[in-house]
Scaffold this active site. Structure first.
Site, mmCIF file in Angstrom:
data_model
loop_
_atom_site.group_PDB
_atom_site.id
_atom_site.type_symbol
_atom_site.label_atom_id
_atom_site.label_comp_id
_atom_site.label_asym_id
_atom_site.label_seq_id
_atom_site.Cartn_x
_atom_site.Cartn_y
_atom_site.Cartn_z
ATOM 1 N N ASP A 26 3.968 -4.834 3.814
ATOM 2 C CA ASP A 26 3.832 -4.211 4.638
ATOM 3 C C ASP A 26 4.768 -4.299 5.571
ATOM 4 O O ASP A 26 4.354 -4.806 6.607
ATOM 5 C CB ASP A 26 2.257 -3.815 4.873
ATOM 6 C CG ASP A 26 1.127 -3.172 5.352
ATOM 7 O OD1 ASP A 26 2.379 -1.759 5.830
ATOM 8 O OD2 ASP A 26 0.101 -3.218 5.583
ATOM 9 N N GLU A 75 -5.963 1.871 1.860
ATOM 10 C CA GLU A 75 -5.071 0.746 2.892
ATOM 11 C C GLU A 75 -5.742 1.338 4.199
ATOM 12 O O GLU A 75 -5.928 0.836 5.061
ATOM 13 C CB GLU A 75 -3.742 -0.310 2.607
ATOM 14 C CG GLU A 75 -3.672 -1.596 3.250
ATOM 15 C CD GLU A 75 -3.631 -0.577 4.537
ATOM 16 O OE1 GLU A 75 -3.149 -2.509 4.607
ATOM 17 O OE2 GLU A 75 -2.679 -0.034 5.134
ATOM 18 N N GLU A 76 -4.977 2.757 4.554
ATOM 19 C CA GLU A 76 -5.015 3.257 5.912
ATOM 20 C C GLU A 76 -6.188 3.250 6.377
ATOM 21 O O GLU A 76 -6.717 3.902 7.379
ATOM 22 C CB GLU A 76 -3.959 3.916 5.777
ATOM 23 C CG GLU A 76 -2.736 3.395 5.657
ATOM 24 C CD GLU A 76 -2.188 2.669 7.204
ATOM 25 O OE1 GLU A 76 -3.453 2.459 7.767
ATOM 26 O OE2 GLU A 76 -0.521 2.977 7.027
ATOM 27 N N HIS A 111 2.398 5.130 12.410
ATOM 28 C CA HIS A 111 1.405 5.523 12.025
ATOM 29 C C HIS A 111 1.244 7.428 13.097
ATOM 30 O O HIS A 111 0.059 7.915 13.268
ATOM 31 C CB HIS A 111 -0.288 4.739 12.807
ATOM 32 C CG HIS A 111 -0.947 3.971 11.798
ATOM 33 N ND1 HIS A 111 -1.470 3.080 11.937
ATOM 34 C CD2 HIS A 111 -0.097 3.304 10.945
ATOM 35 C CE1 HIS A 111 -1.627 2.018 11.023
ATOM 36 N NE2 HIS A 111 -1.430 2.646 10.348
ATOM 37 N N ASP A 113 5.688 2.620 7.102
ATOM 38 C CA ASP A 113 3.930 1.914 6.766
ATOM 39 C C ASP A 113 3.565 3.287 6.076
ATOM 40 O O ASP A 113 3.056 4.049 5.840
ATOM 41 C CB ASP A 113 3.256 2.069 7.703
ATOM 42 C CG ASP A 113 2.079 1.299 7.956
ATOM 43 O OD1 ASP A 113 1.987 0.881 6.683
ATOM 44 O OD2 ASP A 113 1.159 1.874 8.662
ATOM 45 N N HIS A 132 0.625 -1.047 -0.165
ATOM 46 C CA HIS A 132 0.127 -0.111 0.022
ATOM 47 C C HIS A 132 0.934 0.894 -0.156
ATOM 48 O O HIS A 132 1.627 1.774 0.333
ATOM 49 C CB HIS A 132 -0.680 -0.107 1.232
ATOM 50 C CG HIS A 132 -0.381 0.636 2.862
ATOM 51 N ND1 HIS A 132 -0.129 1.626 3.160
ATOM 52 C CD2 HIS A 132 -0.299 -0.695 3.003
ATOM 53 C CE1 HIS A 132 -0.460 1.611 4.346
ATOM 54 N NE2 HIS A 132 0.088 0.526 4.775
ATOM 55 N N ASP A 147 16.946 -4.339 4.089
ATOM 56 C CA ASP A 147 18.040 -5.439 3.168
ATOM 57 C C ASP A 147 17.426 -6.631 3.004
ATOM 58 O O ASP A 147 17.540 -7.108 1.855
ATOM 59 C CB ASP A 147 19.646 -4.902 3.665
ATOM 60 C CG ASP A 147 20.437 -5.081 2.286
ATOM 61 O OD1 ASP A 147 20.379 -5.484 1.423
ATOM 62 O OD2 ASP A 147 21.443 -5.109 3.128
ATOM 63 N N ASP A 195 15.657 -8.286 -0.436
ATOM 64 C CA ASP A 195 15.962 -9.429 -0.804
ATOM 65 C C ASP A 195 15.387 -10.514 -0.988
ATOM 66 O O ASP A 195 15.049 -11.409 -1.728
ATOM 67 C CB ASP A 195 18.034 -9.624 -0.034
ATOM 68 C CG ASP A 195 18.756 -8.664 -0.773
ATOM 69 O OD1 ASP A 195 18.210 -7.910 -1.848
ATOM 70 O OD2 ASP A 195 19.769 -9.099 -0.137
#
Ligand code: ZN
Length: 380
Positions: A167, A139-140, A265, A105, A93, A280, A284
């Site tokens: 997410d 989405e939120e 949030h 987020d 999202h 990282d 991957d």
């Protein structure tokens, strides 16, 4: 041949999906929030500028970009072509809450799947299956972005689809959560195939020597909609508002007693709100899973599963059965579908012979024949 995941070499893709590039996308999203009142929420100029940024990047890389409008906002879609037998939906999202810039987020997942999409194009990867990258809006707030998308899917798309959700994959006080597709650690029942997605992630992390923890899907609004539609789901999550336990701190480091993401949030969910280590590792792992499902046909996967089943049978002289399945898989990989079907018919004959001689129980033989027939049907 145990576990197809090990056979997909994702090292070339992972090498070019760099942390630096992902941080670059996050820096752009931060600048967009700064220029638009401090957030990138659905229906705001900050969201629209975020969508424009991702769309421009995809377009420049050679993608056709689709805008899927709903309510007063839109999802952004870009696809790699491939077989309609399997539709790999990769989602993150893009909208933030209105109270902050949302760079973890979900700038983290948005940036990671953007870089994966760009690099798969740059490497000219010819996907076996159709791959659909989606940046969700809404989405939120309402979940209407995911809902609209799933409602717009045809019946055949829903049957072919699986969903990978990314997410919050850079949480500063992280846990390496992998969605619990097989429901071994949670009560949520997931559509068949979800266990396969979890297995691909777990195989990957095991190969990297990295510990993981199962999580259910409760903190993610995108997932229940796919689950209710019967579409297998999976993904990664580094934690949100829950408190890190002492057990988790012992395994993953960080601070017990603090939230996995203390800025969840909030206005402090900025570019600085990150664990570079988990971002990282998770980007991957995401690249690996996307590539695995892009390149593994449904036929190959069913054959590999059947090979594992036969290997697991406790019966005498099953070498002939295994050899036939290995030969069928080799034929499929060489594109020789007619040969694969003939070999699978010979496999069924041998299973029936073993049933008659008592070498296989009726239940075992029925299961093997049914699976082999499903594979033959999908080849013809
Ligand atoms: Zn989120």
């Amino acid at each position: 041949m145990l576990g197809r995941a090990a056979e997909i070499d994702s090292s070339a893709l992972r090498a070019v999906v760099t942390l630096q590039a992902i941080r670059g996308h996050q820096a752009e999203l931060q600048a967009i929030a700064n220029a638009n009142g401090g957030n990138r929420a659905e229906g705001t100029s900050g969201f629209n500028a975020s969508l424009d940024y991702v769309a421009d990047q995809l377009f420049a890389a050679g993608y056709a970009v689709t805008i899927e409008s709903f309510d007063t906002t839109a999802n952004l879609i870009a696809e790699l072509p491939g077989s309609d037998d399997r539709l790999v939906i990769v989602g993150a999202h893009l909208d933030s809450v209105s109270s902050g810039p949302g760079i973890q987020d979900n700038g983290s997942g948005s940036a990671a799947i953007l870089e994966i999409a760009l690099q798969m194009k740059a490497l000219n990867i010819e996907s076996v299956n159709r791959v659909r990258f989606v940046w969700w809006s809404g989405e939120e707030t309402s979940s209407h972005g995911v809902l609209s998308h799933v409602l717009n899917m045809s019946m055949s798309e829903r049957e072919a689809a699986l969903y990978l959700n990314f997410d919050m994959i850079g949480s500063p006080n992280f846990v390496r959560f992998v969605y619990d597709g097989d429901s071994s650690d949670s009560v949520t029942v997931n559509p068949a195939g979800s266990e396969k997605i979890e297995a691909v992630f777990l195989d990957y992390f095991a190969g990297q020597g990295l510990a993981t923890k199962a999580t259910d899907f409760s903190e993610h609004q995108a997932l229940p909609i796919f689950r209710i539609a019967g579409i297998p789901v999976g993904g990664l999550f580094a934690g949100a508002f829950a408190i890190k336990t002492t057990d988790e701190a012992a395994i993953f480091g960080g601070t017990a007693g603090d939230q996995h993401d203390p800025c969840h949030h909030l206005a402090c969910d900025t570019f600085a709100n990150v664990s570079l280590e988990v971002l990282d590792q998770f980007s991957d792992a995401a690249a690996h899973a996307v590539l695995y499902f892009a390149l593994t046909s449904i036929v190959e996967e069913r054959l590999a599963d059947l090979i594992s089943t036969v290997r697991g049978l406790v019966i005498p002289s099953k070498d002939g059965l295994s050899a036939k399945l290995d030969a069928a898989l080799t034929a499929v990989e060489a594109g020789n579908e007619r040969a694969a079907m003939n070999i699978l018919r010979a496999f069924i004959n041998q299973v029936e012979a073993k049933r008659r001689s008592g070498g296989l129980s009726n239940a075992e033989a029925d299961a093997l024949v049914a699976t082999a027939q499903i594979i033959i049907d999908s080849l013809s």
